[in-house]
Scaffold this active site. Structure first.
Site, PDB file in Angstrom:
ATOM      1  N   LYS A  54       0.807  -1.219   0.000  1.00  0.00           N
ATOM      2  CA  LYS A  54       0.000   0.000   0.000  1.00  0.00           C
ATOM      3  C   LYS A  54       0.840   1.270   0.000  1.00  0.00           C
ATOM      4  CE  LYS A  54      -4.429  -1.284   0.228  1.00  0.00           C
ATOM      5  NZ  LYS A  54      -5.484  -0.756  -0.649  1.00  0.00           N
ATOM      6  N   SER A 306       1.042  -9.915  -0.377  1.00  0.00           N
ATOM      7  CA  SER A 306       0.768  -8.476  -0.381  1.00  0.00           C
ATOM      8  C   SER A 306       0.927  -7.794   0.964  1.00  0.00           C
ATOM      9  CB  SER A 306      -0.649  -8.220  -0.913  1.00  0.00           C
ATOM     10  OG  SER A 306      -1.610  -8.890  -0.116  1.00  0.00           O
TER      11      SER A 306
END
Length: 506
Positions: A54, A306
């Site tokens: 992110k 992720s």
């Protein structure tokens, strides 16, 4: 669409994300590769300073902000990785960041955001309440809202993961990418398909948060009625408008996986890397493993790890469920004769299989119900053969391996059936977790109806899971369901669930 794709390609190539992000490694999963007959790799976004991809999108967005906007600061509603990524990106660029989080947010996430220099405002008991508050704060204080996924600059920042992957594994056959709002999948897909058209791009969703699959079916973004909460990093009700526009043109397929399959992948990642992935972080590997069940083999497969911001208290749930996800454990309900020696004969009927759990409750003078966990070595085929063998020996067998009520509640509360008819109806509820939440849930349920059964177990998640038996007479059931609707909790009636009928109902 070609012009749009080229514009995103340009944005990705010039994105200045490495001012704060790092180029993450590609780890070869030798153990899984040998087992599955494919070359399997993990793209390690857990190695970022905030342990998640992110940071890339947040920094790229802030780097493009005009000075007249950035001087008033930025704001976002987030209880997860977007909050930490935005906080660090803003600190690097000298921009004041405000993060609005629900009061249910675990302390570790709140502390991490503050450590990166952002102001944290705890508002509301849900993400929607926090998001509404962030919109109001933005209007009042002239702050710029930074969307976690549905923004071209954010999408381009996330696309830099694909740029690195193509340099590290230029001949990848299939790339698996987790999907929440779609920012990472959109950014990576638009890059991969333009530079390597033969590489398949597959999005992976949690089956209880499959907003992309719903949008694919409808041909446009649609709202899900409800999203699951285990993989909270991808618990999004509606795919982004910008992201879906890219995904439908550049993504080849979407796979959905269960919570148990995600747990199994968390274990696989730990055994390969000694890293504990968060559920959303392990999502793409779960999709890869599902793909391998029907693929021809001998392919180069890459999955994006992720994120690794796991709430430690959630590990208990992961540990309990991972073997079910690996198909190494089965959960069965079996009726045995209520007579001497019946336990021993049943164990013999298992033909040497290891018992992982055994719960028994006297039913009547003729029979007993047992709840039994059995370890498997050959997966579903072995389970089917076991059920057939037990049935051939006149045992009544029910397979509860995929019964969520049985796995989440019943296995922990087999205490016997009701002694008298009570007009009992069974419901499962979700409610926000925060200090005093259980007491407030009970207060909200009210004293108009008698609670005849109750089970609650904290799993370290943002929402609690409650199973409640409630006495509801036919003459007041309309008022009861109106009351449930007014409470606003997500609920599901479980009265007809076979696990309840076998072990907890008269």
């Amino acid at each position: 669409m070609r012009d749009i794709g080229l514009e995103y390609l340009r944005r990705i190539l010039v994105a200045p994300v490495y001012d704060v992000a790092v180029e993450t490694s590609l780890t070869a999963c030798t153990k899984l590769s040998a087992k599955l007959g494919n070359d399997i790799y993990l793209k390690r976004e857990d190695q970022q300073p905030v342990h998640s991809f992110k940071l890339r999108g947040a920094y790229n967005k802030l780097a493009q902000l005009p000075k007249e906007q950035s001087q008033f600061g930025v704001i976002a509603a987030s209880a997860g990785n977007h909050a930490q990524g935005l906080a660090l990106a803003a600190k690097k660029l000298g921009i004041k960041a405000t993060i609005v989080m629900p009061i249910t947010t675990p302390d570790i996430k709140v502390d991490n955001v503050r450590r990166f220099g952002a102001e944290v405002r705890l508002v509301g008991k849900s993400f929607n309440e926090a998001q509404q508050a962030s919109i109001e704060f933005a209007e009042q204080e002239n702050k710029t809202i930074i969307h976690p996924f549905d923004d071209p600059d954010v999408i381009a920042g996330q696309g830099t993961v694909a740029k690195e992957l193509m340099q590290q594994l230029p001949n990848a056959d299939v790339v698996f990418i987790p999907v929440g709002g779609g920012g990472l999948l959109a950014g990576m897909a638009v890059y991969l398909k333009q530079l390597s058209p033969t590489t398949k791009v597959i999005g992976v969703e949690a089956e209880d948060s499959a907003c992309l699959a719903a949008a694919m079916k409808a041909g446009k973004p649609v709202d899900l009625d409800h999203v699951g909460l285990f993989a909270d990093g991808v618990a999004v009700k509606r795919i982004g408008t910008n992201t879906f526009s890219l995904i439908k043109h550049f993504c080849d397929d979407v796979i959905t996986v269960s919570s148990d399959e995600i747990c199994a992948s968390i274990k696989d990642i730990f055994e390969q890397t000694r890293v504990i992935a968060e559920p959303a972080g392990a999502l793409s590997l779960a999709g890869l493993l599902k793909y391998c069940q029907t693929s021809a083999g001998n392919e180069k497969l890459a999955a994006v790890l992720s994120g690794a911001n796991m709430n430690f208290h959630s590990l208990r749930y992961v540990s309990e469920r991972c073997e079910l996800g690996e198909q190494k454990e089965a959960v069965l309900s079996v009726v045995i004769p209520e007579e001497k020696g019946s336990f021993r004969r049943f164990c013999q009927a298992l033909n040497g299989k290891a018992i992982t759990e055994f719960n028994y409750r006297y039913a009547d003078q003729t029979q007993a119900h047992i709840f039994v966990g059995v370890r498997l070595t050959e997966g579903k085929a072995e389970l089917e053969q076991l059920i057939a063998d037990l049935s051939a020996q006149n045992y009544q067998v029910s397979d509860f391996t995929d019964n969520e009520l049985a796995k989440l509640h019943v296995r922990y509360m087999i205490g016997g059936q009701a002694t008298a008819p009570q007009n009992e109806r069974l419901f499962s509820f979700e409610f926000p977790e925060y200090p005093g939440a259980l007491e407030k849930f009970l207060d909200a349920l009210g004293e108009l109806w008698n609670i005849s059964l109750f089970h609650y177990r904290n799993h370290g998640a943002a929402f609690g899971q409650v199973l409640a038996g409630i006495e509801v007479n036919s003459d007041n059931q309309l008022a009861f369901f109106r009351h449930l609707k007014d409470l606003g909790f997500n609920y599901k009636e479980e009265t007809d669930n076979p696990a309840y009928q076998a072990f907890l109902s008269k």
